[in-house]
Scaffold this active site. Structure first.
Site, PDB file in Angstrom:
ATOM      1  N   ILE A   1       0.830  -1.202   0.000  1.00  0.00           N
ATOM      2  CA  ILE A   1       0.000   0.000   0.000  1.00  0.00           C
ATOM      3  C   ILE A   1       0.871   1.262   0.000  1.00  0.00           C
ATOM      4  CG2 ILE A   1      -1.770   1.253   1.316  1.00  0.00           C
ATOM      5  CD1 ILE A   1      -2.553  -1.545   2.517  1.00  0.00           C
TER       6      ILE A   1
ATOM      7  N   TYR B   1      -1.123  -7.021  17.307  1.00  0.00           N
ATOM      8  CA  TYR B   1      -1.344  -6.236  16.081  1.00  0.00           C
ATOM      9  C   TYR B   1      -2.558  -5.325  16.267  1.00  0.00           C
ATOM     10  CZ  TYR B   1      -2.389  -5.030  11.211  1.00  0.00           C
ATOM     11  OH  TYR B   1      -2.654  -4.331  10.044  1.00  0.00           O
TER      12      TYR B   1
ATOM     13  N   LYS C   1      -2.837  -1.077  16.253  1.00  0.00           N
ATOM     14  CA  LYS C   1      -3.692  -0.310  15.340  1.00  0.00           C
ATOM     15  C   LYS C   1      -4.705   0.534  16.117  1.00  0.00           C
ATOM     16  CE  LYS C   1      -1.595  -1.190  11.758  1.00  0.00           C
ATOM     17  NZ  LYS C   1      -1.137  -0.190  10.797  1.00  0.00           N
TER      18      LYS C   1
ATOM     19  N   THR D   1      -1.334  -7.823  -0.197  1.00  0.00           N
ATOM     20  CA  THR D   1       0.082  -7.447  -0.047  1.00  0.00           C
ATOM     21  C   THR D   1       0.817  -8.538   0.741  1.00  0.00           C
ATOM     22  OG1 THR D   1      -0.143  -6.380   2.106  1.00  0.00           O
ATOM     23  CG2 THR D   1      -0.599  -5.005   0.175  1.00  0.00           C
TER      24      THR D   1
END
Ligand SMILES: NC(=O)c1ccc[n+]([C@@H]2O[C@H](COP(=O)([O-])OP(=O)(O)OC[C@H]3O[C@@H](n4cnc5c(N)ncnc54)[C@H](O)[C@@H]3O)[C@@H](O)[C@H]2O)c1
Length: 335
Positions: free
Chosen positions: A55, A208, A212, A245
């Site tokens: 990205i 994770y 975020k 990705t």
């Protein structure tokens, strides 16, 4: 974290991912993803972290296409030359460069900022994009858990060190912008202020999601600071959706298999995933407006807890302690 809690965290993350994939698939079948069009941005300078891949690469390319001077801040030295050459060729923009910045090292971040400032360039857009996902338990150079250290604390420090340049570069009616890439996993994240480094027990999924979530709390507090100071800088969040990705290299093998077989259809392409970041960086519709959580180029609500100013303040204060910077929000909000 007990094995049961770790399993619950993993299930919650996968449930969010699955819901997004279904929504994306429906959208692709019904009206598709339509590339937004933006006006040229000459004389503007952007930094994109993690701009050598996925990205971030698409974001850097799209900003370069708009005529911006783009600096890719990354730790992927081996790819840098090729990436810069490709973006220059694709966009016919010569003002694309790579500067080494390892977000896993506070020393490297400080060196990056010093090198950037020596160039005497303005800074109109900072895209905090780089990230790692579901890596095994390991620590950064400074001893922080890797998700928390790279995804969150690295960007916290980088943004704070660049705030003066952003402030000088923004102008009334043409604000500088901080765009931070979060993720829908923040909706199932929990902030463990007593153990931000997940040291007592480790779940890659929970770590994770927490990183975020921390980015969302950070961005809202940053926006409150910028508004209180009345400076022409805004801070918002971009949620790219589920994007094809290499970020998924550490996930459960079944997910990797699904991605390999169906990713081209149910995941967004990196270009599609970058559109929300580019939108947040340049759209005139957001001039002067910060503190927005953006998904599919639209504002949406983030997790309810992220709007809690006390939680934002506590995380900010702790982050200042961990990175060794002065907590400028204390004096601003006590005035
Ligand atoms: N791919 C998705 O489905 C998805 C979904 C939601 C959010 N995101 C977020 O989007 C962002 C970009 O991810 P992507 O999907 O392009 O992944 P990617 O793995 O393709 O790219 C990640 C980039 O971050 C860089 N990076 C990693 N560790 C770094 C470090 N220590 N210092 C500097 N740079 C470092 C890598 O070199 C790479 O360029 C991440 O923040 C990720 O959390 C991605």
């Amino acid at each position: 974290m007990s094995p049961l809690s770790a399993a619950r965290a993993a299930l919650r993350v996968y449930a969010v991912g699955a819901a997004l994939v279904v929504a994306q698939l429906l959208r692709r079948c019904v009206r598709g993803f339509v590339e937004p069009v933006f006006s040229p941005q000459p004389e503007r300078v952007a930094i994109v972290t993690g701009g050598t891949d996925g990205i971030g690469y698409s974001t850097a390319k799209q900003l370069a296409k708009l005529g911006m001077h783009v600096i890719i801040a990354g730790n992927n030295d081996s790819k840098a030359q090729d990436v810069v050459r490709r973006i220059k060729e694709d966009t016919l923009n010569d003002q694309v460069e790579f500067l080494y910045c390892d977000l896993a090292s506070m020393r490297s971040i400080r060196e990056f900022v010093q090198t950037f400032k020596m160039k005497k360039l303005p800074l109109h857009v900072l895209v905090n994009n780089a990230g790692v996902m579901m890596v095994p338990q390991r620590t950064t150079d400074d001893g922080f858990e890797e998700h928390f250290g790279v995804n969150y604390l690295g960007h916290f420090l980088l943004t704070n060190l660049l705030l003066d340049t952003l402030q000088e570069s923004g102008a009334p009616g043409r604000s500088a912008r901080v765009v931070t890439v979060s993720s829908a996993t923040h909706y199932v994240g929990e902030l463990n202020l007593d153990d931000l480094q997940s040291s007592t027990s480790y779940s890659a999924h929970a770590a994770y999601a927490q990183s975020k979530l921390a980015l969302v709390l950070f961005t809202y507090h940053l926006q409150a600071l910028l508004s209180a100071r009345g400076v022409p800088v805004t801070a918002s969040l971009a949620d790219p959706g589920v994007v094809d990705t290499d970020l998924y290299r550490h996930v459960f093998w079944g997910t990797r298999l699904v991605k390999k077989l169906l990713g081209w259809w149910v995941f967004k392409t990196p270009d599609e995933g970058a559109w929300t970041s580019v939108y947040a960086a340049v759209t005139p519709a957001l001039e002067g407006l910060g503190g927005r959580y953006l998904y599919n180029e639209r504002e949406t609500r983030s997790l309810e807890a992220t709007y809690d100013p006390e939680l934002q303040r506590q995380l900010w204060a702790r982050s200042c302690q961990l990175t060794g910077i002065t907590d400028v929000t204390r004096e601003t909000f006590s005035e």
